[in-house]
Design an enzyme around this catalytic site. Structure first.
Site, mmCIF file in Angstrom:
data_model
loop_
_atom_site.group_PDB
_atom_site.id
_atom_site.type_symbol
_atom_site.label_atom_id
_atom_site.label_comp_id
_atom_site.label_asym_id
_atom_site.label_seq_id
_atom_site.Cartn_x
_atom_site.Cartn_y
_atom_site.Cartn_z
ATOM 1 N N ASP A 280 -22.393 5.874 -20.151
ATOM 2 C CA ASP A 280 -23.316 5.747 -21.283
ATOM 3 C C ASP A 280 -23.207 4.331 -21.816
ATOM 4 O O ASP A 280 -22.307 4.010 -22.571
ATOM 5 C CB ASP A 280 -22.985 6.784 -22.351
ATOM 6 C CG ASP A 280 -23.616 8.130 -22.024
ATOM 7 O OD1 ASP A 280 -24.531 8.145 -21.188
ATOM 8 O OD2 ASP A 280 -23.210 9.145 -22.587
ATOM 9 N N THR A 281 -24.160 3.511 -21.409
ATOM 10 C CA THR A 281 -24.075 2.066 -21.583
ATOM 11 C C THR A 281 -25.333 1.551 -22.253
ATOM 12 O O THR A 281 -26.422 2.071 -22.016
ATOM 13 C CB THR A 281 -23.890 1.389 -20.203
ATOM 14 O OG1 THR A 281 -22.724 1.921 -19.590
ATOM 15 C CG2 THR A 281 -23.767 -0.116 -20.332
ATOM 16 N N THR A 282 -25.187 0.529 -23.081
ATOM 17 C CA THR A 282 -26.312 -0.154 -23.711
ATOM 18 C C THR A 282 -26.349 -1.593 -23.224
ATOM 19 O O THR A 282 -25.330 -2.275 -23.253
ATOM 20 C CB THR A 282 -26.165 -0.139 -25.243
ATOM 21 O OG1 THR A 282 -26.160 1.212 -25.702
ATOM 22 C CG2 THR A 282 -27.304 -0.888 -25.903
ATOM 23 N N SER B 28 -20.334 -0.291 -23.693
ATOM 24 C CA SER B 28 -20.392 1.068 -23.159
ATOM 25 C C SER B 28 -19.236 1.916 -23.641
ATOM 26 O O SER B 28 -18.117 1.432 -23.792
ATOM 27 C CB SER B 28 -20.377 1.012 -21.627
ATOM 28 O OG SER B 28 -20.307 2.308 -21.074
#
Length: 444
Positions: free
Chosen positions: A245-247, A264
């Site tokens: 789950d990374t931005t 992340s």
């Protein structure tokens, strides 16, 4: 120890133009007022919270995450306004007190008390000892384009290695989305990922031979292992002297400053653990679970040890042309990141696609290589292909011995800001965003 806040602070101290408060307070206000829930994030929230609920007996504390992400008894639906006033409060404390409020102040005290209560070990002393490191990026040149990445303990070197091997072949002559082109790219990935599994670790604890693994001479050696008509039966690391789950975002300003940024919590939103202030108020953020990427095999460079950073997958991308900045880009998605970055560069350099076309093009993703956790390779693995790959290419790849998989949702999330030099007039920016995610390109 969470590193993001100190990374924000360090970058702001060196390059920031606005006052620190002015950067964080608008975000705190958004947390308090709420924003409409986008489609993809709504899907991930519901899925990940269900995963935590199914494993709640294994998680030391579960109430705080529910207060933050499922305050009405469920996660927000698409279009519903989602607010996180707890995070807004935490951000206001950081806006007022700087990074020390988080690492050596009231927030650190809350975190220490929380872990003591649930049976964990993180202390204020651990928090206070954390510091951001400024590192020199590694670089390779791919057909005239300088491609930059972060070295171990990240996987940035894998992007360079894939490109270095691919440079040994005429991908343009093979044809866009041809079986031959995809075959050589995917085999380059398999070679690079065996080195990733063997060598990549915290450089303070284990000496990774970066210069050799990043060299053109080594790439030429590795390229000779690729058979043009048949998948390699087995792949080994060279001898040298997954889903998160990374931005990711890419930003540039009118002065020409370009920023490529990624952060992340790793798998499934993180660990499930959300600290509180001791009065029943969560701090509004979840601790990461990147310790999962340590190896537990004696002698492995990436073996777990106190004070050591695990191997991790998050890598911002950057490229220059003629010594001038060209692209601040990235592709989210665990082990897909170097595969996706290489495909973007190849699509633009070899096939002449513009930034949006390069991202919209059908992608491949290979899974099943050896992992830095000690997990061995799974035969030749699986080569996943998006629906836009021509049927003829798929048939030829199967005939070469590839085990093919269809679209699995794991093809990454791409964003890009490109600095365009014009023959007449000033330089301009172009931007591209990911059609597979909730991405957006904005100009102001």
């Amino acid at each position: 120890v969470p590193g993001t806040v100190d990374a924000w602070w360090s970058a702001h101290q060196r390059y920031g133009k606005l006052p620190w408060k002015d950067v964080l307070l608008p975000v705190a206000e958004l947390c308090e007022e709420g924003v409409p829930m986008p489609q993809l994030i709504a899907w991930y929230l519901e899925r990940n919270m269900a995963g935590f609920d199914a494993s709640s007996a294994l998680i030391e504390e579960n109430d705080n995450r529910k207060k933050v992400y499922a305050a009405i008894g469920r996660t927000p639906a698409v279009g519903e306004v989602f607010a996180n006033p707890y995070l807004g409060r935490t951000l206001r404390l950081i806006a007022e007190g700087g990074r020390d409020a988080f690492y050596d102040g009231v927030i650190a005290d809350h975190i220490e008390r929380y872990f003591r209560r649930i049976g964990g070990w993180m202390t204020r002393a651990d928090m206070a000892a954390h510091h951001t490191e400024w590192v020199e990026p590694i670089r390779t040149n791919y057909r005239g384009v300088d491609v930059y990445g972060l070295g171990p303990n990240t996987q940035g070197l894998s992007t360079n290695q894939i490109l270095n091997v691919c440079e040994q072949f005429d991908l343009k002559g093979m044809g866009f989305q041809s079986a031959a082109s995809i075959h050589h790219q995917a085999e380059a990935k398999r070679l690079a990922f065996e080195d990733r599994a063997r060598w990549f670790a915290d450089a303070r604890f284990s000496a990774t031979p970066v210069d050799w693994l990043n060299s053109k001479a080594y790439a030429a050696e590795r390229a000779r292992l690729i058979r043009p008509d048949r998948v390699m039966d087995r792949v080994f690391p060279g001898d040298a002297p997954t889903q998160g789950d990374t931005t990711y975002f890419s930003v540039a300003d009118s002065d020409g400053m370009m920023v490529s940024w990624i952060q992340s919590n790793y798998r499934g939103m993180g660990s499930g653990l959300v600290a509180d202030d001791g009065q029943g108020n969560p701090l509004g953020f979840m601790f990461q679970d990147r310790g999962e990427l340590f190896a537990l095999t004696d002698g492995h460079p990436n073996i777990y040890a106190p004070g050591k950073r695990p191997f991790h997958t998050i890598i911002p991308g950057f490229a220059c042309k003629g010594g001038e900045p060209w692209m601040a880009f990235g592709v989210m998605g665990g082990g897909m990141q170097p595969q996706g970055q290489a495909q973007i560069i190849i699509n633009m350099v070899d096939y002449g696609l513009d930034p949006q076309e390069a991202g919209d093009s059908p992608r491949w993703q290979h899974e099943g290589s050896s992992e830095p956790t000690g997990q061995p390779a799974e035969g030749v693995g699986t080569l996943f292909l998006e629906t836009g790959v021509p049927a003829a290419s798929k048939a030829q790849l199967e005939a070469m011995g590839w085990v093919l998989g269809g679209p699995n949702g794991g093809f990454g999330g791409y964003q890009n800001v490109v600095r365009q030099v014009n023959a007449s007039g000033p330089w301009t920016y172009g931007a591209a965003t990911e059609m597979r995610k909730d991405g957006i390109a904005l100009a102001y």
